[in-house]
Design a protein around this motif. Structure first.
Motif, short mmCIF file in Angstrom:
data_model
loop_
_atom_site.label_atom_id
_atom_site.label_comp_id
_atom_site.label_asym_id
_atom_site.label_seq_id
_atom_site.Cartn_x
_atom_site.Cartn_y
_atom_site.Cartn_z
N ALA A 22 35.15 40.59 28.90
CA ALA A 22 34.32 41.28 29.90
C ALA A 22 33.72 40.30 30.89
CB ALA A 22 33.22 42.07 29.19
N ALA A 23 33.31 39.12 30.43
CA ALA A 23 32.72 38.13 31.32
C ALA A 23 33.77 37.46 32.21
CB ALA A 23 31.98 37.07 30.50
N ALA A 24 35.01 37.35 31.73
CA ALA A 24 36.04 36.62 32.47
C ALA A 24 36.87 37.50 33.39
CB ALA A 24 36.97 35.90 31.49
N LEU A 25 36.93 38.81 33.16
CA LEU A 25 37.81 39.67 33.95
C LEU A 25 37.45 39.71 35.44
CD1 LEU A 25 38.59 42.63 31.53
CD2 LEU A 25 40.24 41.17 32.71
N PRO A 26 36.16 39.70 35.84
CA PRO A 26 35.89 39.62 37.28
C PRO A 26 36.46 38.36 37.92
CG PRO A 26 33.92 40.34 36.11
CD PRO A 26 34.91 39.93 35.07
N LEU A 27 36.44 37.24 37.20
CA LEU A 27 37.03 36.01 37.72
C LEU A 27 38.54 36.15 37.84
CD1 LEU A 27 35.05 33.36 35.62
CD2 LEU A 27 34.50 34.25 37.89
N ILE A 28 39.16 36.74 36.84
CA ILE A 28 40.63 36.88 36.85
C ILE A 28 41.07 37.78 37.98
CG2 ILE A 28 42.58 37.76 35.52
CD1 ILE A 28 41.10 36.89 32.99
N LEU A 29 40.38 38.90 38.19
CA LEU A 29 40.75 39.79 39.28
C LEU A 29 40.58 39.12 40.63
CD1 LEU A 29 41.63 42.55 40.29
CD2 LEU A 29 39.25 43.31 40.15
N GLY A 30 39.50 38.36 40.82
CA GLY A 30 39.30 37.65 42.07
C GLY A 30 40.38 36.60 42.31
N LEU A 63 43.49 38.29 43.47
CA LEU A 63 43.43 38.75 44.86
C LEU A 63 43.66 37.62 45.85
CD1 LEU A 63 40.40 41.22 44.72
CD2 LEU A 63 42.83 41.78 44.80
N ARG A 64 43.24 36.40 45.50
CA ARG A 64 43.38 35.29 46.45
C ARG A 64 44.61 34.43 46.18
NH1 ARG A 64 42.93 30.44 44.97
NH2 ARG A 64 42.55 29.75 47.11
N ALA A 65 45.44 34.80 45.20
CA ALA A 65 46.63 34.01 44.88
C ALA A 65 47.56 33.96 46.10
CB ALA A 65 47.35 34.59 43.68
N GLY A 66 48.14 32.78 46.36
CA GLY A 66 48.98 32.61 47.53
C GLY A 66 50.40 33.08 47.35
N SER A 67 50.83 33.34 46.13
CA SER A 67 52.21 33.77 45.90
C SER A 67 52.22 34.94 44.93
CB SER A 67 53.04 32.62 45.32
OG SER A 67 52.54 32.22 44.06
N ARG A 68 53.32 35.69 44.97
CA ARG A 68 53.44 36.84 44.07
C ARG A 68 53.51 36.41 42.60
NH1 ARG A 68 57.83 40.88 47.03
NH2 ARG A 68 56.57 41.31 48.91
N GLY A 69 54.13 35.27 42.35
CA GLY A 69 54.24 34.80 40.97
C GLY A 69 52.88 34.51 40.36
N ARG A 70 52.02 33.81 41.12
CA ARG A 70 50.69 33.50 40.61
C ARG A 70 49.84 34.76 40.47
NH1 ARG A 70 49.07 27.95 43.90
NH2 ARG A 70 50.66 26.60 42.92
N ARG A 71 49.99 35.67 41.42
CA ARG A 71 49.24 36.92 41.31
C ARG A 71 49.67 37.70 40.09
NH1 ARG A 71 48.98 40.25 46.68
NH2 ARG A 71 47.72 38.39 47.13
N ALA A 72 50.98 37.75 39.84
CA ALA A 72 51.49 38.46 38.67
C ALA A 72 51.00 37.80 37.38
CB ALA A 72 53.02 38.52 38.70
N ALA A 73 50.93 36.46 37.38
CA ALA A 73 50.48 35.76 36.18
C ALA A 73 49.01 36.08 35.88
CB ALA A 73 50.67 34.26 36.35
N TRP A 74 48.15 36.06 36.91
CA TRP A 74 46.75 36.39 36.69
C TRP A 74 46.57 37.84 36.26
CZ3 TRP A 74 43.66 32.72 35.70
CH2 TRP A 74 43.69 31.51 36.37
N LEU A 75 47.32 38.75 36.89
CA LEU A 75 47.21 40.16 36.51
C LEU A 75 47.70 40.39 35.09
CD1 LEU A 75 48.31 41.97 39.80
CD2 LEU A 75 46.00 41.76 38.85
N ALA A 76 48.76 39.69 34.69
CA ALA A 76 49.25 39.83 33.31
C ALA A 76 48.21 39.34 32.32
CB ALA A 76 50.55 39.05 33.15
N GLY A 77 47.56 38.21 32.63
CA GLY A 77 46.49 37.74 31.76
C GLY A 77 45.32 38.70 31.70
N GLY A 78 44.99 39.31 32.84
CA GLY A 78 43.92 40.30 32.84
C GLY A 78 44.27 41.53 32.02
N LEU A 79 45.50 42.00 32.13
CA LEU A 79 45.92 43.16 31.34
C LEU A 79 45.89 42.86 29.85
CD1 LEU A 79 48.90 44.55 33.49
CD2 LEU A 79 46.62 45.56 33.18
N LEU A 80 46.23 41.62 29.49
CA LEU A 80 46.16 41.24 28.07
C LEU A 80 44.73 41.34 27.56
CD1 LEU A 80 47.26 39.97 25.46
CD2 LEU A 80 46.91 37.72 26.52
N ILE A 116 33.08 45.85 40.94
CA ILE A 116 32.39 45.18 42.04
C ILE A 116 33.39 44.36 42.87
CG2 ILE A 116 30.71 43.39 42.60
CD1 ILE A 116 29.40 45.96 41.85
N VAL A 117 34.25 43.62 42.19
CA VAL A 117 35.23 42.77 42.89
C VAL A 117 36.26 43.62 43.61
CG1 VAL A 117 36.95 40.95 42.59
CG2 VAL A 117 34.88 40.95 41.18
#
Length: 480
Positions: free
Chosen positions: A161-169, A172-189, A212-213
């Motif tokens: 719960a404390a880390a998910l706002p950081l992961i979503l942010g 959102l700012r990832a420069g490539s689709r691969g990095r965005r997919a990696a952060w979103l996959a970690g958030g879904l986990l 909020i984010v």
């Protein structure tokens, strides 16, 4: 550091025993490195830390002074001094990181990446435990609850719960689709871990922080609406699933036999006694044929002849079978425990019983509540440092919230998104405080993530108009 603290609340006693000492060594090493880096940067720039950080640091230092002074009236002075010392180390670490990253957006991004990645690694370790040691990955009973790498289901829930706002942010700012997919996959986990842990409070906290984010950080009305709707469906569905799977509470059935009703009798006029008093008897003593007093009535609690019928030692106090009065099961029994904690707070409402003494002062007397603390940081602060300490924490949170919202109107680009991530952590942290006693316990798995994020937000939130003038370093992912 995040993984080491999670191991300190590990799923096996052996892991917890070895990591309990290691986490403090890691904390000291990271604190020393952050402090040296902050001093090096300040010497190189010949400047003081940002005024916003100094203002927030003054509030934090005042709270630490109250925590240390509470040793004078603490019920356990040594414990109070030790807990205040560990919190001081964490505050110094967080302040040093905030000072180093206040003028360097790329460095602040890397700090948030480290905190978010640490939480994802803990989630992956929990998945590893689930695959290779299924019995250790959950807590059985009436409801199957996933605990993964943590000691109990709430361990992974509050960290996520404390880390998910950081992961979503970061996604959102990832420069490539691969990095965005990696952060979103970690958030879904981590979201899946919270849902499997059956933690309603963890879901609410994670949902509030990420909303909020998403509501303020996603560009475009259509994309923003879709993101908010997806988050609401995920977290609301997780809460609905928890309610559907939770069995109804055991009905209250007291085993204490009621006292027999008095037998109505008609008044009988007194008669003269025919018995003669013994010549050697003392005046007023009963005669030879006087009636003996009736024996003491039997106890209204029936004797238990079999030891197996007795409740467990940890459940004996407050066991419903040994009580005449039922207790509420709302919030997993927390409401009943909170009511009892308020009675204790009423005895020392201003200064409390001493910082760090919550577990010594609070005693679990409720059968449906499992915990050695109040499981509420607001009540825990009142127990330890009273209304004075809680007012200082409220002042810190209110200053960050008000200043952060004002800063959003001034900041642009990555600076604005990083402030949003800090505000998301603040909202999630306040929600977690309702269900867990953690904010003042450095050994808790989520405490370091929360305080480092809040201190990193302070230079921007409490001095927003100076942020555009700060020196900004370029980052590999395109930080302007």
């Amino acid at each position: 550091m995040v993984v080491t603290f999670a191991a300190g609340s590990g799923f096996t006693p052996s892991l917890k025993r070895h990591a309990s000492d290691t986490r403090w060594i890691v904390l000291m090493i990271v604190c020393a490195a952050a402090l040296l880096d902050a001093i090096r940067r300040l010497v190189a720039t010949r400047a003081l830390p940002p005024r916003g950080l100094l203002r927030f640091g003054l509030l934090a230092a005042t709270f630490l002074v109250v925590a240390v002074i509470s040793t004078a009236w603490s019920v356990s002075p040594r414990l109070t001094f030790e807990r205040a010392g560990s919190l001081t180390i964490l505050f110094v670490l967080a302040a040093a990181i905030a000072s180093s990253t206040a003028r360097d957006v790329a460095a602040r991004v890397r700090v948030f990446q480290g905190l978010a990645a640490g939480a994802i690694v803990v989630g992956l370790l929990g998945l590893f435990v689930l695959v290779f040691d299924y019995d250790a990955a959950y807590i059985g009973g009436e409801v199957w609850r996933y605990r993964g790498f943590g000691e109990n289901p709430n361990t992974v829930a509050i960290l996520a719960a404390a880390a998910l706002p950081l992961i979503l942010g970061l996604a959102l700012r990832a420069g490539s689709r691969g990095r965005r997919a990696a952060w979103l996959a970690g958030g879904l986990l981590l979201v899946a871990s919270i849902i499997a842990s059956e933690s309603r409070g963890g879901l609410l906290a994670a949902g509030a922080g990420t909303l909020i984010v998403a509501a303020l950080g996603v560009e475009g009305l259509r994309n923003r609406t879709a993101a908010v709707a997806a988050l609401v469906l995920v977290f609301a569905g997780g809460i609905a699933l928890r309610e559907a799977l939770e069995p109804p509470p055991t009905p209250f059935a007291s085993q204490v036999a009621p006292a027999p009703p008095p037998i109505p009798t008609k008044p009988v006029p007194p008669k003269k006694s025919k018995s003669k008093q013994h010549p050697r008897a003392k005046p007023g003593s009963p005669g030879k044929h006087a009636k003996r007093p009736s024996p003491t009535p039997r106890s209204i609690v029936p004797k238990v002849r079999k030891t197996a019928l007795l409740p467990r030692e940890e459940d004996e106090i407050g066991h419903p079978g040994l009580s005449k009065k039922s207790t509420t099961t709302l919030a997993s029994g927390r409401l009943a425990a909170w009511s009892g904690a308020l009675d204790l707070i009423g005895e020392r409402p201003i200064l409390g019983y001493g910082f760090g003494t919550e577990q010594k002062v609070f005693v679990d007397r409720w059968f449906y509540f499992n915990g050695g603390m109040t499981e509420n940081s607001y009540l825990g602060l009142l127990l330890q440092v009273g209304a004075v300490g809680l007012a200082l924490i409220f002042a810190m949170g209110a200053a960050l919230a008000a200043g952060g919202l004002r800063a959003l109107r001034v900041l642009r680009g990555d600076e604005q998104l990083l402030a949003l991530m800090g505000l998301g952590v603040l909202v999630a942290a306040c929600a977690i405080m309702v269900i867990q006693s953690y904010l003042y316990s450095v050994g808790n798995v989520a405490t370091a993530t929360v305080w480092i994020s809040l201190f990193a937000l302070a230079p921007v939130a409490l001095e927003p108009r100076a942020a555009p003038k700060r020196i900004r370093a370029a980052a590999p992912e395109g930080v302007s």
